[in-house]
Design a protein around this motif. Structure first.
Motif, PDB file in Angstrom:
ATOM      1  N   LEU A  12      58.879  60.274 144.421  1.00 52.12           N
ATOM      2  CA  LEU A  12      57.858  59.655 145.095  1.00 52.12           C
ATOM      3  C   LEU A  12      56.384  60.527 144.414  1.00 52.12           C
ATOM      4  O   LEU A  12      57.072  62.109 143.525  1.00 52.12           O
ATOM      5  N   ILE A  13      55.827  59.890 143.751  1.00 50.84           N
ATOM      6  CA  ILE A  13      54.551  60.405 142.401  1.00 50.84           C
ATOM      7  C   ILE A  13      53.259  60.237 142.992  1.00 50.84           C
ATOM      8  O   ILE A  13      52.936  59.412 143.518  1.00 50.84           O
ATOM      9  N   VAL A  14      52.795  61.971 143.876  1.00 52.35           N
ATOM     10  CA  VAL A  14      52.010  62.040 144.581  1.00 52.35           C
ATOM     11  C   VAL A  14      50.538  62.764 143.576  1.00 52.35           C
ATOM     12  O   VAL A  14      51.055  63.623 142.836  1.00 52.35           O
ATOM     13  N   ASP A  15      49.369  61.667 143.454  1.00 51.11           N
ATOM     14  CA  ASP A  15      47.771  62.422 142.281  1.00 51.11           C
ATOM     15  C   ASP A  15      46.728  62.916 143.713  1.00 51.11           C
ATOM     16  O   ASP A  15      47.353  62.705 144.785  1.00 51.11           O
ATOM     17  N   ASN A  16      46.373  63.709 142.998  1.00 51.72           N
ATOM     18  CA  ASN A  16      45.068  65.093 143.678  1.00 51.72           C
ATOM     19  C   ASN A  16      46.060  65.834 144.815  1.00 51.72           C
ATOM     20  O   ASN A  16      45.049  66.776 145.582  1.00 51.72           O
ATOM     21  N   VAL A  17      46.652  66.682 144.567  1.00 55.05           N
ATOM     22  CA  VAL A  17      47.369  67.698 145.269  1.00 55.05           C
ATOM     23  C   VAL A  17      46.511  68.637 145.501  1.00 55.05           C
ATOM     24  O   VAL A  17      47.255  69.472 145.837  1.00 55.05           O
ATOM     25  N   LEU A  18      46.178  68.837 144.430  1.00 60.24           N
ATOM     26  CA  LEU A  18      45.290  70.221 144.931  1.00 60.24           C
ATOM     27  C   LEU A  18      43.845  70.232 144.858  1.00 60.24           C
ATOM     28  O   LEU A  18      42.715  71.005 145.002  1.00 60.24           O
ATOM     29  N   TRP A  19      43.313  68.288 144.996  1.00 59.16           N
ATOM     30  CA  TRP A  19      41.841  68.150 145.280  1.00 59.16           C
ATOM     31  C   TRP A  19      40.511  69.023 144.637  1.00 59.16           C
ATOM     32  O   TRP A  19      39.963  69.704 145.066  1.00 59.16           O
ATOM     33  N   LYS A  20      40.736  68.986 143.445  1.00 51.67           N
ATOM     34  CA  LYS A  20      39.737  69.730 142.794  1.00 51.67           C
ATOM     35  C   LYS A  20      39.447  71.112 143.079  1.00 51.67           C
ATOM     36  O   LYS A  20      38.521  71.712 142.470  1.00 51.67           O
ATOM     37  N   GLY A  21      41.035  72.223 143.597  1.00 47.51           N
ATOM     38  CA  GLY A  21      40.554  72.840 143.565  1.00 47.51           C
ATOM     39  C   GLY A  21      40.308  73.275 144.884  1.00 47.51           C
ATOM     40  O   GLY A  21      40.902  74.788 145.171  1.00 47.51           O
ATOM     41  N   ARG A  22      39.980  72.582 145.849  1.00 42.08           N
ATOM     42  CA  ARG A  22      39.956  72.803 147.086  1.00 42.08           C
ATOM     43  C   ARG A  22      41.025  73.453 148.114  1.00 42.08           C
ATOM     44  O   ARG A  22      40.870  74.072 148.553  1.00 42.08           O
ATOM     45  N   VAL A  23      41.988  72.678 147.678  1.00 38.68           N
ATOM     46  CA  VAL A  23      43.476  73.389 148.923  1.00 38.68           C
ATOM     47  C   VAL A  23      43.481  74.918 148.162  1.00 38.68           C
ATOM     48  O   VAL A  23      43.446  75.147 148.902  1.00 38.68           O
ATOM     49  N   LEU A  24      43.577  75.548 147.226  1.00 34.97           N
ATOM     50  CA  LEU A  24      42.971  76.922 146.997  1.00 34.97           C
ATOM     51  C   LEU A  24      42.764  77.639 147.122  1.00 34.97           C
ATOM     52  O   LEU A  24      42.499  78.338 148.389  1.00 34.97           O
TER      53      LEU A  24
END
Length: 87
Positions: A12-24
């Motif tokens: 499974l490949i999932v994109d946007n897992v850091l959501w423009k750096g907002r997750v961090l």
């Protein structure tokens, strides 16, 4: 992942897992820094911080669920908005 959508051996490949750096950012910014960032982004026409936070929190919850699931092996590539490869 609880619905058995991934076959054994599947990827499974999932994109946007850091959501423009907002997750961090959500993990490391103070409330004052978040408000300052919100005003800066709104002036430049970006989505509201509350809306962005909603997506970032969802991605954080997804990443956390994947990390804790012992059936899975995941690699997060920190390129652009983040890409996870999950087996």
């Amino acid at each position: 992942l609880d619905r058995d959508i991934l076959r054994v051996g599947g990827v499974l490949i999932v994109d946007n897992v850091l959501w423009k750096g907002r997750v961090l950012e959500l993990q490391h910014l103070t409330e004052e820094e978040r408000v300052e960032l919100m005003h800066s982004r709104q002036k430049r026409g970006f989505m509201s911080l509350a809306e962005s936070d909603k997506y970032a929190l969802a991605m954080h919850a997804f990443n956390d669920k994947v990390r804790k699931d012992e059936r899975l092996s995941a690699t997060l590539l920190p390129v652009r908005d983040g890409l996870s490869i999950i087996r």
